[in-house]
Scaffold this motif. Structure first.
Motif, PDB file in Angstrom:
ATOM      1  N   UNK A   1       0.831  -1.213   0.000  1.00 51.88           N
ATOM      2  CA  UNK A   1       0.000   0.000   0.000  1.00 51.88           C
ATOM      3  C   UNK A   1       0.865   1.263   0.000  1.00 51.88           C
ATOM      4  N   UNK A   2       2.168   1.090   0.195  1.00 56.21           N
ATOM      5  CA  UNK A   2       3.075   2.241   0.219  1.00 56.21           C
ATOM      6  C   UNK A   2       2.994   3.130  -1.012  1.00 56.21           C
ATOM      7  N   UNK A   3       2.828   2.560  -2.244  1.00 59.14           N
ATOM      8  CA  UNK A   3       2.783   3.414  -3.427  1.00 59.14           C
ATOM      9  C   UNK A   3       1.644   4.435  -3.458  1.00 59.14           C
ATOM     10  N   UNK A   4       0.700   4.333  -2.499  1.00 57.39           N
ATOM     11  CA  UNK A   4      -0.311   5.386  -2.387  1.00 57.39           C
ATOM     12  C   UNK A   4       0.338   6.757  -2.194  1.00 57.39           C
ATOM     13  N   UNK A   5       1.546   6.782  -1.640  1.00 53.19           N
ATOM     14  CA  UNK A   5       2.227   8.059  -1.369  1.00 53.19           C
ATOM     15  C   UNK A   5       2.557   8.813  -2.647  1.00 53.19           C
TER      16      UNK A   5
ATOM     17  N   UNK B   1       5.593   2.983 -15.212  1.00 56.78           N
ATOM     18  CA  UNK B   1       5.062   1.653 -14.910  1.00 56.78           C
ATOM     19  C   UNK B   1       5.155   1.490 -13.401  1.00 56.78           C
ATOM     20  N   UNK B   2       4.072   1.001 -12.802  1.00 58.04           N
ATOM     21  CA  UNK B   2       3.993   1.008 -11.346  1.00 58.04           C
ATOM     22  C   UNK B   2       3.162  -0.183 -10.869  1.00 58.04           C
ATOM     23  N   UNK B   3       3.445  -0.643  -9.660  1.00 57.28           N
ATOM     24  CA  UNK B   3       2.605  -1.673  -9.052  1.00 57.28           C
ATOM     25  C   UNK B   3       2.289  -1.277  -7.617  1.00 57.28           C
ATOM     26  N   UNK B   4       1.444  -2.074  -6.989  1.00 53.88           N
ATOM     27  CA  UNK B   4       0.993  -1.840  -5.623  1.00 53.88           C
ATOM     28  C   UNK B   4      -0.088  -2.870  -5.335  1.00 53.88           C
ATOM     29  N   UNK B   5      -0.603  -2.858  -4.129  1.00 51.41           N
ATOM     30  CA  UNK B   5      -1.593  -3.860  -3.708  1.00 51.41           C
ATOM     31  C   UNK B   5      -2.768  -3.888  -4.682  1.00 51.41           C
TER      32      UNK B   5
ATOM     33  N   UNK C   1     -14.321  -3.058   1.350  1.00 50.31           N
ATOM     34  CA  UNK C   1     -15.481  -2.251   1.768  1.00 50.31           C
ATOM     35  C   UNK C   1     -15.106  -1.088   2.686  1.00 50.31           C
ATOM     36  N   UNK C   2     -13.968  -1.171   3.360  1.00 42.70           N
ATOM     37  CA  UNK C   2     -13.590  -0.083   4.279  1.00 42.70           C
ATOM     38  C   UNK C   2     -12.501   0.829   3.717  1.00 42.70           C
ATOM     39  N   UNK C   3     -12.065   0.549   2.475  1.00 45.25           N
ATOM     40  CA  UNK C   3     -11.031   1.388   1.862  1.00 45.25           C
ATOM     41  C   UNK C   3     -11.625   2.665   1.270  1.00 45.25           C
ATOM     42  N   UNK C   4     -10.939   3.799   1.405  1.00 44.67           N
ATOM     43  CA  UNK C   4     -11.442   5.055   0.834  1.00 44.67           C
ATOM     44  C   UNK C   4     -11.335   5.085  -0.691  1.00 44.67           C
ATOM     45  N   UNK C   5     -10.481   4.250  -1.249  1.00 39.14           N
ATOM     46  CA  UNK C   5     -10.261   4.146  -2.702  1.00 39.14           C
ATOM     47  C   UNK C   5      -9.478   2.859  -2.895  1.00 39.14           C
ATOM     48  N   UNK C   6      -9.452   2.336  -4.109  1.00 39.32           N
ATOM     49  CA  UNK C   6      -8.680   1.128  -4.389  1.00 39.32           C
ATOM     50  C   UNK C   6      -7.357   1.520  -5.035  1.00 39.32           C
ATOM     51  N   UNK C   7      -6.276   1.047  -4.454  1.00 41.62           N
ATOM     52  CA  UNK C   7      -4.949   1.482  -4.869  1.00 41.62           C
ATOM     53  C   UNK C   7      -4.665   1.135  -6.330  1.00 41.62           C
TER      54      UNK C   7
ATOM     55  N   UNK D   1      -3.391   3.077 -11.595  1.00 37.60           N
ATOM     56  CA  UNK D   1      -3.596   2.923 -13.038  1.00 37.60           C
ATOM     57  C   UNK D   1      -4.018   4.248 -13.665  1.00 37.60           C
ATOM     58  N   UNK D   2      -4.887   4.954 -12.945  1.00 36.93           N
ATOM     59  CA  UNK D   2      -5.413   6.234 -13.442  1.00 36.93           C
ATOM     60  C   UNK D   2      -4.305   7.289 -13.525  1.00 36.93           C
ATOM     61  N   UNK D   3      -3.571   7.458 -12.429  1.00 35.69           N
ATOM     62  CA  UNK D   3      -2.576   8.532 -12.353  1.00 35.69           C
ATOM     63  C   UNK D   3      -1.393   8.274 -13.304  1.00 35.69           C
ATOM     64  N   UNK D   4      -1.047   6.997 -13.476  1.00 30.08           N
ATOM     65  CA  UNK D   4       0.093   6.674 -14.341  1.00 30.08           C
ATOM     66  C   UNK D   4      -0.290   6.675 -15.818  1.00 30.08           C
TER      67      UNK D   4
END
Length: 234
Positions: A135-139, A156-160, A172-178, A183-186
């Protein structure tokens, strides 16, 4: 002089949606540390400084993992005495690389922490490697270059992954899916392992041309550590 790596942990200790304990994820610090600590100097920081909360679920989940259990037993001072991110920011010139440990915590604080975003921008602009696992790449989602362009543009990027989040029972408790956000930002640059929970590490570049290292999940921690060493020429 050995190179120095700034390691950043979350200060978030609860999932806002249900109040469950969270924090940083044990193997995602233990395994990279195991790879790095004899070859580089490590300074540990967090938004609040002091003790950075370790996700208790990760202790239970990795109780059979010797690297994690040894780290838990012997290295508590690392996460109990972190420096404040704000105190690390003026010291960017001292460091050679930046690494963010995962866990669900970063999804809430480091995701939009202005000091963290300034830190990432400074490292990237100085062409110093920036890295994160799980989940670190959220930063990096809100991080920009000095030009204002998203740092992850065309990277090119990966994450959970979404499947992993589902299987962990946390969607269900996440504010967004990483996965979706990366994928969107990259611009469609998100990649993942063929199977959930398998090791996947990607080395790419930020828009500034700094080395960008991302790992998908807990299994990717060791490989992220190794890629940090490669990026530092070790």
């Amino acid at each position: 002089m050995a190179p120095k790596v700034l390691v950043v942990l979350t200060s978030q200790d609860k999932i806002p949606a249900n109040g469950h304990p969270t924090g940083w994820f044990l193997p995602e610090f233990a395994h990279p540390w195991e790879v790095l600590h004899q070859k580089v100097g490590l300074v540990i920081a967090s938004p609040n400084g002091g003790e950075a909360p370790l996700d208790p679920g990760s202790i239970k989940m990795f109780e059979e993992d010797p690297v994690s259990t040894k780290f838990l037993k012997e290295q508590q001072s690392l996460w109990k005495n972190t420096i404040k991110l704000a105190d690390a920011l003026p010291r960017v010139s001292e460091f050679d690389a930046l690494f963010y440990v995962g866990g669900h915590g970063p999804m809430y604080d480091l995701h939009y922490d202005p000091t963290s975003l300034a830190l990432i921008q400074a490292f990237s602009a100085a062409k110093k490697p920036v890295s994160a696992v799980c989940h670190g790449p959220t930063v990096f989602l809100k991080a920009t270059a000095e030009s204002g362009e998203p740092l992850l543009s065309n990277a090119t990027v990966t994450g959970f992954s979404n499947v992993e989040e589902d299987q962990a029972g946390m969607t269900s408790v996440m504010p967004y899916l990483l996965e979706d956000e990366l994928n969107k930002v990259s611009g469609g640059g998100y990649v993942k392992a063929d199977e959930p929970w398998a090791e996947k590490v990607v080395v790419s570049k930020t828009v500034d041309g700094a080395i960008l290292i991302t790992g998908q999940n807990p299994a990717s921690g060791t490989a992220v550590g190794k890629e940090i060493l490669v990026a530092l020429g070790l």
